[in-house]
Design a protein around this motif. Structure first.
Motif, PDB file in Angstrom:
ATOM      1  N   GLU B 289       0.832  -1.206   0.000  1.00 46.25           N
ATOM      2  CA  GLU B 289       0.000   0.000   0.000  1.00 46.25           C
ATOM      3  C   GLU B 289       0.862   1.249   0.000  1.00 46.25           C
ATOM      4  O   GLU B 289       0.626   2.192  -0.735  1.00 46.25           O
ATOM      5  CB  GLU B 289      -0.887   0.030   1.261  1.00 46.25           C
ATOM      6  N   TRP B 290       1.865   1.224   0.850  1.00 44.14           N
ATOM      7  CA  TRP B 290       2.751   2.383   0.983  1.00 44.14           C
ATOM      8  C   TRP B 290       3.357   2.733  -0.382  1.00 44.14           C
ATOM      9  O   TRP B 290       3.362   3.895  -0.794  1.00 44.14           O
ATOM     10  CB  TRP B 290       3.853   2.075   2.007  1.00 44.14           C
ATOM     11  N   ARG B 291       3.814   1.676  -1.091  1.00 45.23           N
ATOM     12  CA  ARG B 291       4.434   1.907  -2.402  1.00 45.23           C
ATOM     13  C   ARG B 291       3.410   2.446  -3.415  1.00 45.23           C
ATOM     14  O   ARG B 291       3.689   3.351  -4.185  1.00 45.23           O
ATOM     15  CB  ARG B 291       5.054   0.602  -2.923  1.00 45.23           C
ATOM     16  N   TYR B 293       0.704   4.110  -2.811  1.00 42.02           N
ATOM     17  CA  TYR B 293       0.352   5.498  -2.454  1.00 42.02           C
ATOM     18  C   TYR B 293       1.422   6.467  -2.941  1.00 42.02           C
ATOM     19  O   TYR B 293       1.120   7.587  -3.347  1.00 42.02           O
ATOM     20  CB  TYR B 293       0.177   5.644  -0.931  1.00 42.02           C
ATOM     21  N   GLN B 294       2.676   6.007  -2.877  1.00 39.46           N
ATOM     22  CA  GLN B 294       3.796   6.847  -3.321  1.00 39.46           C
ATOM     23  C   GLN B 294       3.630   7.263  -4.787  1.00 39.46           C
ATOM     24  O   GLN B 294       4.033   8.351  -5.182  1.00 39.46           O
ATOM     25  CB  GLN B 294       5.130   6.081  -3.179  1.00 39.46           C
ATOM     26  N   LYS B 317       2.550  12.992   1.481  1.00 45.04           N
ATOM     27  CA  LYS B 317       1.507  12.413   0.644  1.00 45.04           C
ATOM     28  C   LYS B 317       0.958  11.102   1.197  1.00 45.04           C
ATOM     29  O   LYS B 317      -0.271  10.926   1.290  1.00 45.04           O
ATOM     30  CB  LYS B 317       2.046  12.197  -0.778  1.00 45.04           C
ATOM     31  N   VAL B 318       1.837  10.199   1.591  1.00 46.21           N
ATOM     32  CA  VAL B 318       1.365   8.876   2.013  1.00 46.21           C
ATOM     33  C   VAL B 318       0.528   8.968   3.290  1.00 46.21           C
ATOM     34  O   VAL B 318      -0.574   8.395   3.367  1.00 46.21           O
ATOM     35  CB  VAL B 318       2.554   7.897   2.191  1.00 46.21           C
ATOM     36  N   ASP B 319       1.011   9.699   4.288  1.00 45.81           N
ATOM     37  CA  ASP B 319       0.232   9.864   5.528  1.00 45.81           C
ATOM     38  C   ASP B 319      -1.127  10.499   5.242  1.00 45.81           C
ATOM     39  O   ASP B 319      -2.147  10.112   5.802  1.00 45.81           O
ATOM     40  CB  ASP B 319       0.989  10.754   6.524  1.00 45.81           C
ATOM     41  N   ALA B 322      -3.367   8.075   3.376  1.00 51.11           N
ATOM     42  CA  ALA B 322      -3.756   6.994   4.289  1.00 51.11           C
ATOM     43  C   ALA B 322      -4.847   7.477   5.253  1.00 51.11           C
ATOM     44  O   ALA B 322      -5.798   6.750   5.535  1.00 51.11           O
ATOM     45  CB  ALA B 322      -2.535   6.499   5.061  1.00 51.11           C
TER      46      ALA B 322
END
Lengths: 508, 508
Positions: B289-291, B293-294, B317-319, B322
């Protein structure tokens, strides 16, 4: 004049008085229906001074007041008191203040009656059983916004003058009226007007009477003090516009959450004001006050039942009366800009404005309260590290008022109440604010008396405000009698070099 | 069939496709004005499902939907889904759900389009530049409540079917519609209706498409997840009726102060949910997910500027994504019963009801959230020792939804977007709630795709909601193309034993 002669004079006076009383009482009784109709016409006007969208109604209300006084033959003036500035910097004409004069006899005392004809907001959907602007009678009670606060009392004083006129009885005193339309929002513009006319309209006023209050119990009362009020707006602004809470929730710092956070620092669950520097200014309760409060007719359980709660903030009479009259408190009235309708809107409001007020008592100073509240809120807001902006403004800053109950005016008031209701009145204070009492006192230096006109259960400011049909007559009669009692006081004081006997021998 | 033959077939198919695309695109372009007018008629209906006073408008809206589908020759049913119980125990008829069917060819796939035609509340005085129920065009944008959420998207799907009909092109898929009128308040009654028709109306549905969402940026998007929502009412009741804050302030424990006290315990200034047991249930963020979202096109500064704040809850961006999509949050929407109008009413409201919601994500369970929130609020309320009474109720309890993005349906969706907008879409989630996605998934076991129809700046749920005039056509075209792409998917999968070639050779 020897004692015997004085005695005879007082006896004559008493007989004449009794005759007048009866005539006036009968006239008033016979005209109750007219008084109800006059009140109906006034209540029909939604003269809500707090809602700028109703301003034209308020102007119309003031015109109706002026017309009524003109029809009675008074010397009437509609005084332009300028404009008010709205929060958005727009300017809006204030409702004119109507002044009137009946009688200019320099040998008589002059009583100035103050009243207001603006009202609190009211909407049927707030929980009114009847249309708040259509006076509706149910079991002898007349329901309508402004019925008791303050339209009927204003009319009562006018009808008192009218009763003398219609019966061709000379008024025992000169009577002046000052009727305003901004009382419910802090009497904007009135203080300046009183200052400006201090040496003209108010120069010959001896006493001021205000009937913008109620009894405390079924026992009649005279009021010698009121609390002031500092009314605050605390606005938190965030996003440019309202946001969908699903789409944006979790990414923005919500103004509503900031606002609730700072509001929660104003007062404790047990009623302790938490804003530093507020409680410190309050005059301590004296032993005399304590004793006086002990004797006042007031049933804590009745009060509790009337409000409909299982517990009050204090459970003994003196504490309760003290916190009703002579201690400050914080009330949070509501929040503008948040979602307040029925339903389940999922919105993040972008701009929310809380409305709260702090009641003022001696020796608090609204200017100091404004500073302390603003400092406190900005301080707790700063600790939140929010990107939103907080604006705190005090839009009403009304001082408390306290009268000298030893003044002969209060003797006249007490005697008038006793004559009409056959009982000594309680001397009470009022938790609410009638800013003008304090202003009159400060500017004119004259004595003010508050003669409550309206029952203890009239529901001022709440849903289903009412006045009893019978109060309309009783209080009109009380007004009439106060005029006569002031004549008696005048006789006792003889301050104008003319006795009441002279007056009666001329008149009758 | 050898490779050469298959190649020829695909070439033919591609040519036929291209021809159809052009025909359809031209038709849609030529009818843009009709689409605007159709939207205007729908926006004019104040179909606010959260306001019971607007229920008749909502019923009328559903009738208009049924009429439109009937005029298109669909097999239409208005399904009675019963009544809702209001907080005061009154019962109110729910708006009917409109279902329709176009085509019953068992050899074709069946796509079911879901949409809603109820809207969020809107009032001019909330800050709308134009009448929210009079569609108004300014610089190519069409402003009106419900324009983007969800009336134009619903119309786009209908107009897509209509375009095929008018051009006498056979629909590549069977199309069904399920249009409801309670989405904005939690799709009351719809789940039961879907359950009841699981083996009838929904039995032959292969895929479900929902267009009740928006793009994240200027890059087109397909949505594979939504947050759920638990919407709470917390009501504090005290005195029998509203009280004058001057007369009673200091003697009563004010419901508004109690309510603010407990609301202040829901969430910290930094966005941490303070209700015990809520955050613990949330699925942790995976590396995948983290990737993902990046790589999503999302400009934090643009987002900040669009909202108009100097700081967001998170600055990367990711925070931010999320917390927009896959973490819960608390929003406090407003308070009913307190003073919310302009002006300075000095009232102690007797009964105040806060509205707040907690967004739901995997693996939260609304039933658990309801219990935890109620326990928490009652616990902090009990510590206040207030005589007032607190009632907490959860009036919406919608679960989150998450799709398998490996499913061929998503391949069809991505290809359709690429055909229309010439760019690969971002795969995104939606912070808002479309409860029905989860319900469809749970009840029918079918795959759901969300195809956003509406710009990223359409202002759903806020003032000045709009849709671009050009989006009306683009998205109608997108709907058309998805039908065709599903045919291509069908060819690849050949799940029904019939090739696209058969289809094309029959049709053309």
């Amino acid at each position: 004049m020897n004692i015997g002669a004085l005695h005879s004079i007082l006896l004559v006076l008493s007989t004449v008085h009794a005759f007048q009383y009866n005539q006036l009482a009968q006239y008033i009784d016979e005209h109750q229906e007219d008084y109800v109709e006059a009140l109906r016409d006034w209540v029909a006007v939604e003269s809500d001074s707090s809602n700028v969208l109703r301003r034209s109604e308020l102007h119309r209300m003031m015109e109706m007041v002026a017309q009524k006084l003109q029809q009675m033959g008074g010397s009437v003036e509609s005084v332009d008191i300028g404009e008010q500035e709205l929060p958005d910097k727009q300017r809006l004409a204030l409702p004119k203040v109507v002044t009137a004069q009946f009688g200019t006899d320099p040998t008589k005392h002059t009583l100035c009656v103050y009243g207001h004809v603006d009202v609190q907001p009211a909407k049927l959907e707030d929980g009114w059983a009847t249309d708040p602007f259509n006076l509706t009678e149910i079991n002898g009670n007349l329901y309508g916004r402004g019925a008791s606060d303050n339209k009927a009392p204003v009319l009562a004083w006018m009808h008192a003058v009218e009763a003398y006129q219609k019966l061709s009885l000379e008024l025992p005193v000169n009577v002046k009226f000052v009727i305003e339309g901004m009382e419910e929002t802090g009497s904007n513009g009135l203080e300046a007007m009183i200052l400006a006319q201090k040496d003209s309209f108010f120069s010959d006023v001896d006493y001021i009477v205000v009937s913008d209050c109620g009894w405390l119990s079924r026992r009649p009362a005279i009021t010698y003090g009121t609390r002031g009020n500092c009314y605050f707006l605390a606005e938190v602004r965030g996003p440019k516009q309202d946001l969908h809470s699903g789409v944006y929730g979790g990414t923005v710092i919500e103004p509503m959450i900031d606002l609730i956070g700072i509001l929660d620092t104003l007062i404790s669950p047990s009623g302790k004001i938490l804003v530093p520097g507020i409680r410190e200014a309050v005059a301590p309760l004296s032993d005399d006050e304590w004793r006086m409060y002990q004797d006042i007719e007031f049933d804590v359980d009745d009060y509790k039942n009337k409000i409909g709660v299982s517990k009050l903030m204090y459970n003994n009479k003196v504490d309760l009366l003290a916190h009703k009259w002579r201690y400050p408190t914080v009330s949070i009235h509501g929040i503008e800009g948040a979602f307040s309708d029925p339903g389940t809107k999922t919105v993040i409001p972008s701009k929310v404005c809380a409305k709260f007020s702090i009641r003022q008592v001696p020796n608090m100073d609204p200017a100091v309260v404004e500073k302390k509240v603003s400092e406190h809120l900005h301080s707790v807001f700063a600790k939140r590290h929010s990107p939103n902006t907080l604006t705190v403004s005090m839009v009403i800053g009304a001082k408390p008022w306290l009268a000298d109950i030893q003044h002969p005016l209060y003797e006249a008031g007490k005697a008038a109440v006793k004559r009409v209701f056959s009982v000594d009145p309680d001397l009470i204070r009022e938790g609410g604010t009638i800013p003008i009492s304090r202003t009159f006192q400060d500017v004119t230096g004259k004595s003010i008396i508050m003669m409550p006109i309206g029952g203890f259960d009239d529901g001022l400011h709440s849903q289903n405000e009412k006045i009893s049909r019978f109060d309309l007559s009783d209080f009109c009669f009380l007004s009439v009698v106060l005029f006569l009692q002031m004549l008696t006081q005048q006789l006792k004081k003889n301050t104008r070099g003319r006795s009441a006997l002279d007056y009666f021998s001329e008149s009758y």
